[in-house]
Design a protein around this motif. Sequence first.
Motif, PDB file in Angstrom:
ATOM      1  N   GLN A  72       0.858  -1.235  -0.033  1.00  0.00           N
ATOM      2  CA  GLN A  72       0.105  -0.016   0.127  1.00  0.00           C
ATOM      3  C   GLN A  72       0.850   1.250   0.020  1.00  0.00           C
ATOM      4  OE1 GLN A  72      -2.021  -2.523   2.826  1.00  0.00           O
ATOM      5  NE2 GLN A  72      -1.977  -3.145   0.492  1.00  0.00           N
ATOM      6  N   TRP A  73       1.507   1.480   0.904  1.00  0.00           N
ATOM      7  CA  TRP A  73       2.601   2.809   1.126  1.00  0.00           C
ATOM      8  C   TRP A  73       3.766   2.822   0.193  1.00  0.00           C
ATOM      9  CZ3 TRP A  73       7.395   2.556   3.087  1.00  0.00           C
ATOM     10  CH2 TRP A  73       7.778   1.448   3.561  1.00  0.00           C
ATOM     11  N   LEU A  74       4.483   1.506   0.265  1.00  0.00           N
ATOM     12  CA  LEU A  74       5.672   1.574  -0.722  1.00  0.00           C
ATOM     13  C   LEU A  74       5.187   1.308  -2.102  1.00  0.00           C
ATOM     14  CD1 LEU A  74       8.772   1.538  -0.762  1.00  0.00           C
ATOM     15  CD2 LEU A  74       8.683  -0.788  -0.321  1.00  0.00           C
ATOM     16  N   GLY A  75       4.179   0.604  -2.446  1.00  0.00           N
ATOM     17  CA  GLY A  75       3.998   0.186  -3.693  1.00  0.00           C
ATOM     18  C   GLY A  75       4.227  -0.941  -4.368  1.00  0.00           C
ATOM     19  N   HIS A  76       5.442  -1.479  -3.718  1.00  0.00           N
ATOM     20  CA  HIS A  76       5.974  -2.588  -4.316  1.00  0.00           C
ATOM     21  C   HIS A  76       6.475  -3.742  -3.276  1.00  0.00           C
ATOM     22  CE1 HIS A  76       6.513   0.029  -8.052  1.00  0.00           C
ATOM     23  NE2 HIS A  76       6.940   0.815  -7.268  1.00  0.00           N
ATOM     24  N   ASP A  77       6.806  -4.828  -3.908  1.00  0.00           N
ATOM     25  CA  ASP A  77       6.673  -5.853  -2.914  1.00  0.00           C
ATOM     26  C   ASP A  77       8.372  -6.042  -2.570  1.00  0.00           C
ATOM     27  OD1 ASP A  77       6.004  -8.266  -1.872  1.00  0.00           O
ATOM     28  OD2 ASP A  77       6.259  -9.506  -3.343  1.00  0.00           O
ATOM     29  N   VAL A  78       8.444  -6.405  -1.098  1.00  0.00           N
ATOM     30  CA  VAL A  78       9.637  -6.846  -0.702  1.00  0.00           C
ATOM     31  C   VAL A  78       9.660  -8.205  -0.092  1.00  0.00           C
ATOM     32  CG1 VAL A  78      10.986  -4.674  -0.388  1.00  0.00           C
ATOM     33  CG2 VAL A  78       9.225  -5.120   1.216  1.00  0.00           C
ATOM     34  N   GLY A  79       8.592  -9.070  -0.432  1.00  0.00           N
ATOM     35  CA  GLY A  79       8.373 -10.340   0.119  1.00  0.00           C
ATOM     36  C   GLY A  79       8.095 -10.494   1.220  1.00  0.00           C
ATOM     37  N   VAL A  80       7.307  -9.710   2.123  1.00  0.00           N
ATOM     38  CA  VAL A  80       7.077  -9.624   3.524  1.00  0.00           C
ATOM     39  C   VAL A  80       6.286 -10.804   3.827  1.00  0.00           C
ATOM     40  CG1 VAL A  80       6.136  -8.697   5.482  1.00  0.00           C
ATOM     41  CG2 VAL A  80       7.598  -7.100   3.780  1.00  0.00           C
ATOM     42  N   VAL A  81       6.655 -11.610   4.709  1.00  0.00           N
ATOM     43  CA  VAL A  81       5.963 -12.852   5.207  1.00  0.00           C
ATOM     44  C   VAL A  81       5.655 -12.484   6.790  1.00  0.00           C
ATOM     45  CG1 VAL A  81       5.667 -15.215   5.788  1.00  0.00           C
ATOM     46  CG2 VAL A  81       6.413 -14.395   3.540  1.00  0.00           C
ATOM     47  N   ALA A  82       4.193 -12.539   7.450  1.00  0.00           N
ATOM     48  CA  ALA A  82       3.860 -12.297   8.888  1.00  0.00           C
ATOM     49  C   ALA A  82       3.987 -13.496   9.197  1.00  0.00           C
ATOM     50  CB  ALA A  82       2.797 -11.564   9.194  1.00  0.00           C
ATOM     51  N   CYS A  83       4.622 -14.166  10.493  1.00  0.00           N
ATOM     52  CA  CYS A  83       4.521 -15.075  10.993  1.00  0.00           C
ATOM     53  C   CYS A  83       4.795 -15.415  12.359  1.00  0.00           C
ATOM     54  CB  CYS A  83       5.392 -16.283  10.272  1.00  0.00           C
ATOM     55  SG  CYS A  83       6.901 -15.930  10.500  1.00  0.00           S
ATOM     56  N   ASP A  84       4.622 -16.343  13.254  1.00  0.00           N
ATOM     57  CA  ASP A  84       5.011 -16.492  14.660  1.00  0.00           C
ATOM     58  C   ASP A  84       6.452 -16.557  14.834  1.00  0.00           C
ATOM     59  OD1 ASP A  84       2.270 -17.023  16.144  1.00  0.00           O
ATOM     60  OD2 ASP A  84       2.504 -18.850  14.507  1.00  0.00           O
ATOM     61  N   GLY A  85       6.888 -16.033  15.817  1.00  0.00           N
ATOM     62  CA  GLY A  85       8.422 -15.834  16.183  1.00  0.00           C
ATOM     63  C   GLY A  85       8.482 -16.771  17.603  1.00  0.00           C
ATOM     64  N   LEU A  86       9.765 -17.419  17.649  1.00  0.00           N
ATOM     65  CA  LEU A  86       9.885 -18.239  18.933  1.00  0.00           C
ATOM     66  C   LEU A  86      11.281 -17.759  19.333  1.00  0.00           C
ATOM     67  CD1 LEU A  86       8.620 -21.739  18.524  1.00  0.00           C
ATOM     68  CD2 LEU A  86       7.728 -19.919  19.949  1.00  0.00           C
ATOM     69  N   PRO A 229       9.939 -28.071   2.875  1.00  0.00           N
ATOM     70  CA  PRO A 229       9.529 -27.286   4.340  1.00  0.00           C
ATOM     71  C   PRO A 229      10.229 -27.933   5.575  1.00  0.00           C
ATOM     72  CG  PRO A 229       7.304 -27.673   3.194  1.00  0.00           C
ATOM     73  CD  PRO A 229       8.495 -28.637   2.273  1.00  0.00           C
ATOM     74  N   VAL A 230      10.998 -27.099   6.181  1.00  0.00           N
ATOM     75  CA  VAL A 230      11.564 -27.633   7.424  1.00  0.00           C
ATOM     76  C   VAL A 230      11.035 -26.776   8.715  1.00  0.00           C
ATOM     77  CG1 VAL A 230      13.685 -28.672   6.511  1.00  0.00           C
ATOM     78  CG2 VAL A 230      13.643 -26.239   7.326  1.00  0.00           C
ATOM     79  N   MET A 231      10.444 -25.569   8.292  1.00  0.00           N
ATOM     80  CA  MET A 231       9.855 -24.598   9.635  1.00  0.00           C
ATOM     81  C   MET A 231       9.168 -23.882   8.947  1.00  0.00           C
ATOM     82  SD  MET A 231      13.621 -22.460   9.901  1.00  0.00           S
ATOM     83  CE  MET A 231      12.848 -21.636  11.336  1.00  0.00           C
ATOM     84  N   ARG A 232       8.206 -23.004   9.871  1.00  0.00           N
ATOM     85  CA  ARG A 232       7.272 -22.221   9.535  1.00  0.00           C
ATOM     86  C   ARG A 232       7.305 -20.825  10.546  1.00  0.00           C
ATOM     87  NH1 ARG A 232       3.409 -22.061  13.499  1.00  0.00           N
ATOM     88  NH2 ARG A 232       2.330 -20.553  12.253  1.00  0.00           N
ATOM     89  N   THR A 233       8.444 -20.667  11.306  1.00  0.00           N
ATOM     90  CA  THR A 233       8.392 -19.480  12.233  1.00  0.00           C
ATOM     91  C   THR A 233       9.626 -18.793  12.095  1.00  0.00           C
ATOM     92  OG1 THR A 233       9.535 -20.764  13.833  1.00  0.00           O
ATOM     93  CG2 THR A 233       7.030 -20.692  14.024  1.00  0.00           C
TER      94      THR A 233
END
Lengths: 381, 470
Positions: A72-86, A229-233
Amino acid sequence: MYDLAVVGGGIHGASVALFAARGGMDVVLLEAGALARQASGTNAGTLTMQMTRAALIPYALKAHEMWVNAPQWLGHDVGVVACDGLSLAFTEAEEKLLSDRAGARSAAGAPINLVTSAEATRIEPGVNPTIRMASHCAIDGYANAYLTGLAYRRALKDAGVTIREYTPVTGLAASGTRFELRLPDQGITAAQVVLTGGVWLEPMLRWLDIRLPIKTLVNQLSVTERTGPVMRTVLGIASGLLSLKQFPHGTVVIGGGWQGEGNRETGHHRTTHASTVGNARLAVHAIPALRNTRLVRSWTGFEAETADALPIVGPVPGHPGVWVSGSVHSGYTSAPYIAHCLTQAILGRAPEMPLFPMDRLLAPSLPEADPFSPEQQRVHP
Amino acid sequence: MTTAFDLLVIGAGPAGGNAALEAASAGLTVALIDEGTAAGGQVWRAPRTAQATRNRTQDPDRTRGDDLRARLAASSVRVFPATQVWDARPQFHISCVSDDGAQELHAPRLILATGAIERVLPFEGWTTPGVFGLAAATAVMKSEKALFGRDIVIAGQGPLLIAVAAKALDLGLRPRAIIDRSHRGDWLRATAGFARVPSMLATGARWMSRLALAGIPYHRRSEVIRANGDTTLRSVVIRDLGTGATREIEADTLYIGNGLTSADELHRLLGAAQTADLLRGGYRTTRDDRCRSSVPGLYIAGDGGGVYGALPSAMQGKIAGLSAACDHGALCETQFAAQVRGPQRKLRRLETFADASCRLMQFPQDATPRMSPQTIVCRCEDVSRADIEKAMDDGARDLNQLKHFTRLGMGPCQGRMCGLTAAAILSHRHAGSGTDTRLTPRSPVRPVEMTQLIGEFDYDDIPVPKPAPL
């Protein structure tokens, strides 16, 4: 003549340039190399609260929201993924460290809570089951740091910023109410100047006869080849010396601030044997499935750190019209929001959250800082 | 176990093997490291299977390899076989892995004899299973005495083309066609250079006549423009470079190569000066007539510093070994001068031969602009010509930017296959702009197995530094 000259094309400089241009200023962005090719393009891209200094948590939370909404604000993709953190504890000492740190960060506003090993294993099935406990944060994630330069370049162009890459600035001097910047060919003038040179802020501030030591850390990272896939966080350990995540295309980036070697005078930096092996061991200990991968690349990048390991963001004392932004610990995460606040100040408005003026590091009673003196280097944490 | 030596030699091919032997016989303690299980490198490769071992048919490369292996076994050289070097630091600390885990070896002097890797000019479908390199074909034949495929096409350029075709015929495998970029005139011009080593000229002539007698279709001035197939190769489409006429040839296997380039990752990691040199494979590492590089204590021998071929490499190896021994103080100037004269004289004679061979193998740089948009350039990450053009539209001016914008060079080969090709595309658009057309060298120089890197360890023994400030 420009309204604003930004010296340093990393994430700080590029963000300030972008927001200032959108605020109506005529902006030039000057970068010695290519955009976002130093710390901003070579960091691990972690957008985490669990490695962020407690004092920066409120900024990082705001910035995390910005990253998630980058399209929305940058207008371009930097491949952000939101996920859990441990963040993991394998020993009694780490348990203690983890609860202390989780407590402090939680008090600063990060939604971090301690979880049992069973809960942690539910959140991250790939984790080593011998963990004693973990701290969990639902607000975590990562960006593809190497896409920063491309995404910002497109946004800056759209906003009408003059981008000058491969243009090292070699000096800065006040001339009446404006500033002259020395370039290899011919200089340019600007009404205001922002210095966003990362580890090179120290030599930049010397143009103004300000001596402020900036320590140069050489962080090293490694990446595996693509794997299933070996992890998701986003995974760390209590000490903060591991950051681990698997990108959607399958590579796993291994970081955590293990030190390579190098210095800003030559600009060269490189990995060390001990850090590569140590960091890889820690990673495999945390996610045992990494044992079956291959490491394809390691690299290093500079990180800037002030004497108190807190940022310098705000006006440069004694030089009205000159601003500085840098040395933000976990700076990649917080950068867009901190740049947003600084740009408000540059545009003559009140910043949403307080800046980090550098005056605190320039106490007149201190002896003059000599960046090459070993004593000086040892002062830093 | 000893990890400190007077001299480290990386690569146990013709150059490295001879370098180690010369230095050791002058009295230096020498470690010779190679990723192969036996010394010999690519050209003097040791046989792997019983069938290949039994095959003693007059192969001079095999004889030279066996001789090198015997001399090494009888010497004081400490050979580290099946050991992969992944990093090198100045004054020389070499990181390597083997089944025993990771270790660092140290010496004040280092000889890099890392050899060459093959280049392929990308064409549509070159990543189809069943497409192999010409050099890969020679490696398989030397170690296995066998070659994959039934309906094989052999394509590319240079002496390897003829060698692979003739040896395939020896194995009872009749190539369906040979596709050669070169003109008959190119070969005739090379003959003068080849004549400097009559035995090699004779071998080449024998191969040529054997192919002619067998009636193998030989397409001169032609190139492969497409490989058809999905999970296996079905056919290749070739084009006459003169007339533009195309034709399709059914095949299940294509062997293709467009020359060699230096495996110079370690040279670059250590900061050795280089010069662009298309004839030598792209870049040549600067060295004096004693094989000394611009980095003190670092010596360069063999194709890793610029492509010359196996025989000149062996002479360069001898010179580098003697040179390191002399700088170490194990040989005085007089002894050095006496011992180096022979190898230097032979090297001069072989260089004319090498030049002729390298000219035939020189990568067709001017063909890169003709590559179609959908042609894959980086096969690890599936980056096409069109992706590269788009990144340049977005402002990518140097190869590192191209990497960041497209992931080109981020896969297992780390740009070894695509780097020079992408650079040619970049230079074509930004001719004369002087931007950096090489990727920043990074360790590990080859992918490292995690199990080998981490070895056996206890969590408590990991030297975790002081925690970051809270």
